[in-house]
Design a protein around this motif. Structure first.
Motif, PDB file in Angstrom:
ATOM      1  N   UNK A   1      54.324  36.364  33.603  1.00  9.32           N
ATOM      2  CA  UNK A   1      54.383  37.685  34.101  1.00  9.32           C
ATOM      3  C   UNK A   1      52.919  37.782  34.803  1.00  9.32           C
ATOM      4  N   UNK A   2      52.197  37.130  34.340  1.00  6.15           N
ATOM      5  CA  UNK A   2      50.533  36.932  34.675  1.00  6.15           C
ATOM      6  C   UNK A   2      50.874  36.382  36.409  1.00  6.15           C
ATOM      7  N   UNK A   3      52.218  35.241  35.991  1.00  8.52           N
ATOM      8  CA  UNK A   3      52.115  34.034  37.517  1.00  8.52           C
ATOM      9  C   UNK A   3      52.600  35.267  38.336  1.00  8.52           C
ATOM     10  N   UNK A   4      53.878  36.272  38.190  1.00  9.58           N
ATOM     11  CA  UNK A   4      54.547  37.520  39.341  1.00  9.58           C
ATOM     12  C   UNK A   4      53.879  37.810  39.683  1.00  9.58           C
ATOM     13  N   UNK A   5      52.236  38.687  39.163  1.00 12.22           N
ATOM     14  CA  UNK A   5      51.509  39.712  39.259  1.00 12.22           C
ATOM     15  C   UNK A   5      50.735  39.152  40.794  1.00 12.22           C
ATOM     16  N   UNK A   6      50.887  37.737  40.981  1.00  2.47           N
ATOM     17  CA  UNK A   6      49.660  37.360  41.945  1.00  2.47           C
ATOM     18  C   UNK A   6      50.533  37.448  43.073  1.00  2.47           C
ATOM     19  N   UNK A   7      49.539  38.709  44.082  1.00  2.00           N
ATOM     20  CA  UNK A   7      50.070  39.046  45.402  1.00  2.00           C
ATOM     21  C   UNK A   7      50.115  38.118  46.429  1.00  2.00           C
ATOM     22  N   UNK A   8      49.804  36.550  46.710  1.00  2.00           N
ATOM     23  CA  UNK A   8      50.146  35.730  47.013  1.00  2.00           C
ATOM     24  C   UNK A   8      50.458  34.388  46.331  1.00  2.00           C
ATOM     25  N   UNK A   9      51.088  33.608  46.679  1.00  4.96           N
ATOM     26  CA  UNK A   9      50.921  32.372  45.998  1.00  4.96           C
ATOM     27  C   UNK A   9      51.214  32.205  44.897  1.00  4.96           C
ATOM     28  N   UNK A  10      52.283  32.756  44.353  1.00  7.38           N
ATOM     29  CA  UNK A  10      53.302  32.934  43.062  1.00  7.38           C
ATOM     30  C   UNK A  10      53.202  31.868  42.146  1.00  7.38           C
ATOM     31  N   UNK A  11      53.522  30.528  43.218  1.00  8.17           N
ATOM     32  CA  UNK A  11      54.316  29.375  42.872  1.00  8.17           C
ATOM     33  C   UNK A  11      52.779  28.696  42.325  1.00  8.17           C
ATOM     34  N   UNK A  12      51.502  29.190  42.454  1.00 10.84           N
ATOM     35  CA  UNK A  12      50.696  28.265  41.739  1.00 10.84           C
ATOM     36  C   UNK A  12      49.303  28.878  41.833  1.00 10.84           C
ATOM     37  N   UNK A  13      49.390  30.201  41.631  1.00 10.08           N
ATOM     38  CA  UNK A  13      48.218  31.542  41.294  1.00 10.08           C
ATOM     39  C   UNK A  13      46.499  30.939  40.403  1.00 10.08           C
TER      40      UNK A  13
ATOM     41  N   UNK B   1      30.911  25.199  41.417  1.00  8.12           N
ATOM     42  CA  UNK B   1      30.119  24.304  41.551  1.00  8.12           C
ATOM     43  C   UNK B   1      30.604  23.658  42.913  1.00  8.12           C
ATOM     44  N   UNK B   2      31.946  24.041  42.687  1.00  6.31           N
ATOM     45  CA  UNK B   2      32.479  23.408  44.507  1.00  6.31           C
ATOM     46  C   UNK B   2      32.459  24.150  46.220  1.00  6.31           C
ATOM     47  N   UNK B   3      32.453  25.106  45.135  1.00  5.12           N
ATOM     48  CA  UNK B   3      32.283  26.493  46.558  1.00  5.12           C
ATOM     49  C   UNK B   3      32.560  27.394  45.854  1.00  5.12           C
ATOM     50  N   UNK B   4      33.088  28.308  46.704  1.00  3.10           N
ATOM     51  CA  UNK B   4      34.553  29.802  46.828  1.00  3.10           C
ATOM     52  C   UNK B   4      35.595  29.189  46.745  1.00  3.10           C
ATOM     53  N   UNK B   5      36.074  30.021  45.461  1.00  8.68           N
ATOM     54  CA  UNK B   5      37.846  30.054  45.661  1.00  8.68           C
ATOM     55  C   UNK B   5      38.552  31.623  45.645  1.00  8.68           C
ATOM     56  N   UNK B   6      39.622  31.498  45.838  1.00  6.57           N
ATOM     57  CA  UNK B   6      39.704  32.703  46.010  1.00  6.57           C
ATOM     58  C   UNK B   6      40.622  33.107  44.393  1.00  6.57           C
ATOM     59  N   UNK B   7      40.695  33.887  44.225  1.00  3.04           N
ATOM     60  CA  UNK B   7      41.297  34.564  42.593  1.00  3.04           C
ATOM     61  C   UNK B   7      42.460  35.321  42.765  1.00  3.04           C
ATOM     62  N   UNK B   8      43.654  34.856  41.802  1.00  7.55           N
ATOM     63  CA  UNK B   8      44.959  35.849  42.656  1.00  7.55           C
ATOM     64  C   UNK B   8      44.940  37.126  41.294  1.00  7.55           C
TER      65      UNK B   8
ATOM     66  N   UNK C   1      44.752  42.955  47.057  1.00  9.41           N
ATOM     67  CA  UNK C   1      44.306  41.329  48.042  1.00  9.41           C
ATOM     68  C   UNK C   1      44.070  40.592  45.532  1.00  9.41           C
ATOM     69  N   UNK C   2      44.443  41.920  45.116  1.00  7.37           N
ATOM     70  CA  UNK C   2      44.302  41.122  43.436  1.00  7.37           C
ATOM     71  C   UNK C   2      44.983  41.908  42.726  1.00  7.37           C
ATOM     72  N   UNK C   3      45.371  41.427  41.622  1.00  8.68           N
ATOM     73  CA  UNK C   3      46.232  42.178  40.260  1.00  8.68           C
ATOM     74  C   UNK C   3      44.947  41.746  39.494  1.00  8.68           C
ATOM     75  N   UNK C   4      45.056  42.552  38.337  1.00  7.03           N
ATOM     76  CA  UNK C   4      44.330  42.905  37.946  1.00  7.03           C
ATOM     77  C   UNK C   4      45.470  43.282  36.605  1.00  7.03           C
ATOM     78  N   UNK C   5      45.523  42.653  35.064  1.00  8.26           N
ATOM     79  CA  UNK C   5      45.544  42.945  33.828  1.00  8.26           C
ATOM     80  C   UNK C   5      45.389  43.043  33.047  1.00  8.26           C
ATOM     81  N   UNK C   6      45.417  44.752  31.898  1.00 13.23           N
ATOM     82  CA  UNK C   6      46.071  45.128  33.028  1.00 13.23           C
ATOM     83  C   UNK C   6      45.433  46.149  34.016  1.00 13.23           C
ATOM     84  N   UNK C   7      45.874  47.470  34.466  1.00 16.04           N
ATOM     85  CA  UNK C   7      45.316  47.536  35.711  1.00 16.04           C
ATOM     86  C   UNK C   7      44.208  48.685  34.912  1.00 16.04           C
TER      87      UNK C   7
END
Length: 857
Positions: A220-232, A278-285, A320-326
């Motif tokens: 369910x958390x993976x399906x919440x992703x606005x994009x990149x649902x295969x590997x959020x 440590x490596x830089x910025x990574x977008x959170x889904x 741009x980001x999903x939050x569980x629970x809203x």
């Protein structure tokens, strides 16, 4: 009950039946044992009191080794309590669970519709099914969240419901949890422990498995992703180690395979949420949040919050980001809703509630308020939201004066209070002081929105009251927990969270980014463990000297001992200590100061304070440690803090305890070397170790070998330094019977193949710094590279023979002192450069407002 023998009078069943005063889970009010409890009673009869006590002790040991705690804090003050587990599980038959599950699913669907409506069309308010004051006066209704896209389709991802069985044998709902439901991780840990201490019983009873709940959660958390649902990229947002349920946050993050982050680890840029690593910025889904609504975004919600992410709500608003629970889900925790749910169920579902709520009267209506005031002594009074200085109260437990005060409080703002029926809960068999006793029990169930509707955890977290007849059931008040076994009639299939790839192929490897705060804590774990080791080794050498090295009058050799005592002050930075200009008396009578340096956890630099800081940093990255490493961390903490020594006993036992501590510290270092993957986290941890070992060695040598002393004293000092540095065996093997300064310096300063030498530390630092991520650095050599190269080159160019020459009339080895001073400055500069370059989060901050306690957990 007072009993002195080791056996029950008669059978366990007969004994337990005499203790019952109401409805019981095992007897169900029928006077005879329910069939599905028979396997448990048979095992209890076989175990006896001694066997049950052994099982309880084994459960406590496992919980302690796993670091399972429930914290009770008021701001920054409080206590960390070990999690308590009753070794007797609660049994629920398959038939009964089917009925309970249907009622829970119906309730979750209803709460989901209520949540979507209150932040959307608000038909419930327009149809007058809910009073506006009940909604808008509740602190959990977040006006900035109105109209968010997250509430348009099935917003309630997770929820939990507290259930209790009434005297009529029927289940009743006591309360609901929706914003960040806690307890599922503790239920999972309870299950892990129970399968270890009662494996045969668990297998024979065909207990349904909990993984069937966590797999839908991950999907369910993976399906919440606005994009990149295969590997959020999914993160667990925690308020940190001061959270009452921090263990669960770290445990679930590790179990589900998500990064555990705090608010400072995240940043909102261009309307998107980014993980600072440590490596830089990574977008959170997707964010699985474990902090309360009001603290999530200081820009739009509570401005004094230091836990959330500024701009988080706007990022969610933009989709741009999903939050569980809203954010805003806390409105469902309003107990006043329970009075209106039957009508809402008719409106939305056309059904009656399958599991009714406990009778509730909202004081916002005049008639209901009058009823509550007239029956204070028979009701439970609750605020509709968390209120400082006021918790749930049982009217029957109040004095006349307290009831009068409560009455006035309600009359001032009646819409903020509800009265609820004081239900007499059913009891369940529990192990109390070696006897099977009935205790009131509450079951917290958990649900997640799956592919085809809500999925219920088979069982949940059962909590029992600490005392007979006690209705306040919570861990905060000293209650225990139980594992809840839902029994199946058939063999239960094994359920795993692991997925199988579609084809037999090697999957691509993707390392999770290391949050900068986690990197910082790992760095300091390395530093603290080395600081503790050098302090412990030096203290052990001093105590041994005071016991064994005596002159003809029975006194410890003064020049030798005084040099080590001064070194102890320099190494621990506990000035003025033994280097005070007027400290001659302290040098001759060091016992009290040594005890302080051993056990005073409130004194910066003491061994106890260093170990406390080590434990705090290790806890902050709890999700990074394998089970064996956490056992060692726990042993280090427990062995040093469980028992404080008196001045009379302190020195007698200190040496044995130091030996044990050093062994545990070495075990930790060995596990770091053998069990931690060589990724960024390990690099930072080992950099911290090498920095601290180098700094400790430099401080030790400057305090002991730089001053010129009598040849006999110097020889003794050099031997002790070699012992402290764990290098005496190597020195003897290499140099046989020779003991003089150049050879000692050659080994512990310049030998790059000796793990205890300064050259070895600098060589490892140089290699590690070259391996650190360079995404945020120039292609040319960075400042940290130049700093370590300078220190390493100066050490390599030094000559041990030249360093061993006295210069002038200062009475010191000036060349050695100059070299060591330069090395110390370089190492401190390197520490500052690493901190400013890689640890980008804000300075450690303090939460200014108290945490909302999940009082009934």
């Amino acid at each position: 009950m007072q009993q002195t023998d080791k056996k029950y009078p008669g059978s366990v069943t007969q004994f337990y039946a005499t203790r019952l005063e109401g409805y019981d889970e095992m007897y169900a009010g029928e006077g005879s044992l329910l069939p599905h409890w028979q396997p448990l009673l048979k095992e209890i009869e076989q175990l006896g009191r001694d066997g049950l006590e052994l099982r309880r002790q084994e459960a406590l040991r496992l919980l302690r080794e796993h670091g399972v705690t429930h914290n009770v804090f008021d701001g920054l003050r409080g206590s960390t309590r070990p999690w308590q587990l009753d070794p007797i599980p609660l049994f629920i038959s398959d038939e009964e669970w089917t009925v309970i599950e249907a009622g829970l699913v119906q309730r979750a669907e209803l709460l989901n519709l209520v949540l979507a409506d209150l932040y959307g069309p608000q038909r419930l308010l327009k149809q007058r099914l809910l009073p506006p004051q009940l909604v808008f006066a509740h602190a959990g209704f977040q006006r900035p969240c109105f109209g968010l896209k997250a509430f348009e389709e099935r917003p309630l991802v997770l929820c939990s419901t507290n259930l209790a069985r009434g005297p009529d044998g029927r289940m009743w709902v006591l309360s609901d949890r929706a914003q960040a439901p806690s307890g599922s991780g503790y239920a999972l840990e309870n299950r892990m422990v129970m399968t270890r201490i009662a494996p045969t019983l668990f297998r024979d009873c065909h207990v349904k498995r909990l993984a069937s709940f966590f797999q839908p959660l991950r999907d369910r958390l993976a399906r919440l992703a606005p994009v990149n649902r295969e590997d959020p990229r999914i993160v667990v947002l925690t308020s940190g180690p001061y959270s009452p349920t921090y263990f669960e946050h770290a445990y679930l993050a590790d179990y589900l395979g998500y990064a555990l982050v705090q608010g400072d680890d995240l940043s909102v840029r261009d309307g998107r949420v980014w993980l600072k690593s440590l490596e830089g910025l990574h977008q959170v889904d997707v964010i699985l949040r474990r902090i309360d609504d009001a603290y999530c975004d200081p820009l739009e919600l509570r401005q004094d919050s230091r836990l959330g992410v500024p701009g988080l709500l706007q990022s969610a608003r933009l989709g741009n980001v999903a939050i569980a629970n809203p954010i805003g889900s806390a409105i469902l925790e309003n107990p006043a809703l329970m009075a209106f749910l039957p009508g809402i169920a008719k409106y939305f579902l056309g059904e009656d509630l399958k599991i009714p709520s406990v009778a509730t009267w909202w004081c916002g209506h005049e008639r209901e308020c009058s009823f509550v005031l007239d029956n204070l002594d028979r009701l439970v009074i609750k605020p509709i939201h968390s209120t400082p200085g006021f918790r749930t109260v049982f009217g029957a437990q109040l004095t006349v004066a307290e009831q009068a005060e409560l009455r006035q409080r309600i009359l001032r703002r009646p819409h903020l209070y509800v009265g609820q029926e004081m239900v007499s809960f059913s009891t369940a068999p529990s192990l109390v002081d070696g006897w099977i006793e009935p205790r009131n029990a509450i079951l917290r169930s958990f649900l997640v929105d799956g592919d085809n509707g809500y999925v219920t955890m088979p069982g949940g977290l059962t909590r029992i009251a600490p005392q007979a007849g006690e209705l306040q059931v919570s861990n905060r008040s000293g209650g225990l927990s139980k594992d809840t076994w839902v029994l199946s009639k058939e063999q239960v299939k094994y359920v795993s969270l692991w997925r199988q790839p579609k084809h037999d192929q090697v999957l691509p490897f993707r390392a999770e980014p290391l949050p900068s705060r986690a990197a910082d804590n790992l760095f300091w774990v390395g530093r603290y463990v080395e600081r503790a080791e050098v302090t412990a080794r030096l203290l052990r050498a001093i105590l041994l000297l005071r016991r064994e090295q005596r002159d003809a009058n029975g006194n410890a050799l003064k020049p030798y001992l005084h040099s080590l005592l001064r070194a102890l002050t320099h190494v621990t930075s506990t000035y003025p200590g033994f280097v005070d200009e007027d400290g001659e008396e302290l040098l001759d009578q060091p016992a009290e100061e040594l005890l302080s340096l051993l056990y005073d956890a409130d004194r910066p630099g003491s061994l106890a304070a260093v170990l406390k800081a080590f434990g705090r940093s290790a806890l902050s990255v709890r999700d990074h440690w394998p089970a064996e490493m956490w056992r060692v961390i726990d042993s280090i903490q427990q062995d040093w803090t469980e028992e404080e020594e008196s001045p009379e006993q302190g020195h007698a036992r200190a040496q044995d305890r130091l030996n044990q501590l050093i062994m545990h510290l070495m075990a930790f270092s060995g596990l770091v070397a053998e069990s931690v993957t060589r990724e960024s986290g390990w690099l930072l941890l080992d950099i911290g170790r090498r920095l601290e070992r180098g700094l400790g060695l430099v401080s030790l040598l400057r305090a002991t070998l730089v001053p010129h002393m009598d040849e006999a004293v110097q020889r003794q000092l050099m031997e002790t330094i070699l012992i402290i540095c764990d290098s005496l065996t190597t020195f003897r093997r290499r140099y046989r019977s020779y003991m003089h300064l150049p050879t000692v310096l050659e080994l512990i300063l310049m030998d790059q193949n000796h793990p205890r030498s300064l050259a070895y530390q600098l060589a490892r630092l140089k290699k590690h710094i070259e391996a650190l991520p360079r995404g945020r650095r120039q292609e040319r050599m960075g400042e940290d590279d130049r700093c370590i190269l300078k220190a390493f080159s100066e050490l390599c160019l030094a000559d041990a023979a030249q360093l061993s020459k006295l210069e002038g009339e200062l009475g010191i080895y000036a060349g050695l002192d100059e070299l060591l001073a330069g090395q110390s400055n370089s190492l401190w500069q390197l520490s500052d450069l690493i901190t400013s370059t890689y640890f980008s989060h804000s300075q450690p901050r303090q939460q200014l407002t108290p945490f909302r306690q999940d009082e009934d957990l």
